[in-house]
Design an enzyme around this catalytic site. Sequence first.
Site, PDB file in Angstrom:
ATOM      1  N   ARG A 185      12.782  -0.318  -5.109  1.00  0.00           N
ATOM      2  CA  ARG A 185      11.326  -0.329  -5.006  1.00  0.00           C
ATOM      3  C   ARG A 185      10.692  -0.426  -6.403  1.00  0.00           C
ATOM      4  O   ARG A 185      11.217   0.131  -7.367  1.00  0.00           O
ATOM      5  CB  ARG A 185      10.906   1.002  -4.361  1.00  0.00           C
ATOM      6  CG  ARG A 185       9.423   1.180  -4.119  1.00  0.00           C
ATOM      7  CD  ARG A 185       8.929   0.350  -2.998  1.00  0.00           C
ATOM      8  NE  ARG A 185       7.665   0.801  -2.464  1.00  0.00           N
ATOM      9  CZ  ARG A 185       6.913   0.066  -1.648  1.00  0.00           C
ATOM     10  NH1 ARG A 185       7.301  -1.144  -1.273  1.00  0.00           N
ATOM     11  NH2 ARG A 185       5.787   0.539  -1.178  1.00  0.00           N
ATOM     12  N   THR A 236       6.176  -9.681   4.233  1.00  0.00           N
ATOM     13  CA  THR A 236       7.350  -9.010   3.688  1.00  0.00           C
ATOM     14  C   THR A 236       8.455  -9.786   4.347  1.00  0.00           C
ATOM     15  O   THR A 236       8.175 -10.637   5.189  1.00  0.00           O
ATOM     16  CB  THR A 236       7.351  -7.526   4.104  1.00  0.00           C
ATOM     17  OG1 THR A 236       6.322  -6.875   3.384  1.00  0.00           O
ATOM     18  CG2 THR A 236       8.663  -6.810   3.852  1.00  0.00           C
ATOM     19  N   ASN A 257       4.638  -7.213  -1.165  1.00  0.00           N
ATOM     20  CA  ASN A 257       3.557  -6.519  -0.453  1.00  0.00           C
ATOM     21  C   ASN A 257       2.698  -7.544   0.282  1.00  0.00           C
ATOM     22  O   ASN A 257       3.085  -8.039   1.311  1.00  0.00           O
ATOM     23  CB  ASN A 257       2.740  -5.610  -1.372  1.00  0.00           C
ATOM     24  CG  ASN A 257       1.886  -4.651  -0.563  1.00  0.00           C
ATOM     25  OD1 ASN A 257       2.195  -4.390   0.605  1.00  0.00           O
ATOM     26  ND2 ASN A 257       0.837  -4.122  -1.130  1.00  0.00           N
ATOM     27  N   SER A 293       6.657   1.532   4.033  1.00  0.00           N
ATOM     28  CA  SER A 293       6.959   1.657   5.464  1.00  0.00           C
ATOM     29  C   SER A 293       8.205   0.860   5.844  1.00  0.00           C
ATOM     30  O   SER A 293       8.566   0.785   7.019  1.00  0.00           O
ATOM     31  CB  SER A 293       5.789   1.126   6.302  1.00  0.00           C
ATOM     32  OG  SER A 293       4.625   1.846   6.020  1.00  0.00           O
TER      33      SER A 293
HETATM   34  O1  DON Z   1       6.374  -1.265   1.490  1.00  0.00           O
HETATM   35  C1  DON Z   1       5.559  -1.436   2.379  1.00  0.00           C
HETATM   36  O2  DON Z   1       5.466  -0.727   3.346  1.00  0.00           O
HETATM   37  C2  DON Z   1       4.641  -2.633   2.288  1.00  0.00           C
HETATM   38  N1  DON Z   1       4.491  -3.025   0.927  1.00  0.00           N
HETATM   39  C3  DON Z   1       5.200  -3.708   3.136  1.00  0.00           C
HETATM   40  C4  DON Z   1       4.292  -4.889   3.144  1.00  0.00           C
HETATM   41  C5  DON Z   1       4.481  -5.747   4.297  1.00  0.00           C
HETATM   42  O3  DON Z   1       5.283  -5.523   5.152  1.00  0.00           O
HETATM   43  C6  DON Z   1       3.581  -6.899   4.336  1.00  0.00           C
HETATM   44  N2  DON Z   1       3.795  -7.635   5.517  1.00  0.00           N
HETATM   45  N3  DON Z   1       3.276  -7.502   6.485  1.00  0.00           N
END
Ligand code: DON
Length: 570
Positions: A109, A380, A400, A452
Amino acid sequence: MSTKGQLYVGIIIICTLIATIGCKKSNGDQPLYDITKTVVDDSAMVVTAHPEATRIGLEILKAGGNAVDASIAVQMALAVCYPVAGNIGGGGFMIYRDNMGNAYSLDYREKAPSAAFPDMYLDSLKNPIDKLSTKGHLAAGVPGTVDGMYRAFQRFSKLKDWKRLIQPAIDLAENGYKVTERQAGAYNRYQDDFKKYNTQDHAFTGEWEKGQLLIQKNLAETLKRIRDNGRDGFYTGKTAELLVAEMNRGNGMITLEDLQNYESKWRDPIKTTYRGHTVISMPPPSSGGIALSQLLSMVEPYNLRQMGFQSPESVHLIVEAERRVYADRAEYLGDPDFFSVPIDTLTSKYYTASRMADFNKEKASVSDSTEAGVIESEETTHYSILDPYGNAVSMTTTLNGGFGSTTIVGGGGFFLNNEMDDFSIKPGVPNMFGLVGAEANKVEAGKRMLSSMTPSIVEKDGSLYIVVGTPGGSTIITSVFQTIINIIDYDMSATEAVQAPRFHSQWLPDMIFHEDDALSEETRMALSEMGHELSQRGKIGKVEAILVSEGGKVVEGAADIRADDDAKGF
Ligand code: DON
């Protein structure tokens, strides 16, 4: 299977045909890509968001690589052929289960730059400044992807040939790949942002059409530095200098020291049991594993199958569980290196039972706070890989938002993430997914923002059973949850479970979001009578799943029909 189940199979077959034909027709009758949504094979499987990435993953497996080797090659390939989310300028999480049953989780991350501080996105009156955490240079956290891939390579690679894993992505960047209709649409939609948040030339400028070749010379050069120098090809030397020069052009914060100091981490996965299965998922700084474990434990005492698939009773139960889980997420979850997350308590069956003690079978409870919007975004990406030796990787990676901050490192050719928006930039103020948070997830120097993402693996009788994950921001947790219960409670195949329509609720806003065909009119009316508010929205998630059955002899790969995702095996 129930009549409803049979109906789904019919719908799914039709949808799959439409999706497959849709992807094959381009430039007259020439297929752009050979996309398959469902594959049954007996040994290995790769399911990703893009056919080029699936092809590359499969090639690595056929060359003798293991699932970790393939996942590294796929991560790099997606940075080229799926730039909306695939990345080297972002981060992600890997769940790896080897064929001996050992499970590992890798946290790559992004981290907040060392100059970051809690109020950095607020004006002098402590109000959030529009788009500061979502667009442009200041939205970017220190990328984790290359460090993560190198760490995974050092510990688990079977091929032990880093260059071999990076080269296919370089070829793809140098020779180009044909953009799909969806991709052309996205590149065109984002042109204004690309102009606004970039000052240097880049490969994405212009009007895009399906089938057009996207060549990325600068990205190819960056990938060559990574190929030749491993981790250092990104975090030091020319790539790092280009990244910091880009920061300086746009008031960003990431420094050379931030890049040098970045470290991905092996962490203990979250494990829970569900109806005799073991579920392995991502620990903090993702909320995914804890939330998934809580949801499963909260519904476990009830007979979902008897309640019926997406019946008023089952949806009500699930939404009430989701309300409690997302409320906990907002309060207790953040980077465990900065905030003491009560993992054991949150995941204990005793605690989840106590949280459901006030569940009323007939009436919705109320999430009392201001409402927040949920932005629909698919940006994502998740992939699931099984190698012929029985090792499996479940990997979710992201910038993101779509194309992250939309800033491309000048001369480096890669997008920077806008992951800083996953912090709680002010207590109670929703992020782009409508998620709220507070102390546990406030911005702090060097901290990882709460996620998430829920890459997961399920075991049955001690053997590998399901590999699953999805994009979708806050909806990731609920989509993974629904896919798992679709298989375990509703006896669906991987394909049925992935393609089945989905719904989502997250405490705030106090609303059930559902796909077009997820809930019948009768069900919607019954839920309204219980006090739920409903709202139809676009697609929820893009799940990539692998289901292993009959003692490992039958392997089903399922790629989501909601986009260009592709499953291939051998
Ligand atoms: O880490 C996370 O939860 C978010 N940055 C994920 C972003 C994401 O899934 C965008 N797509 N819908």
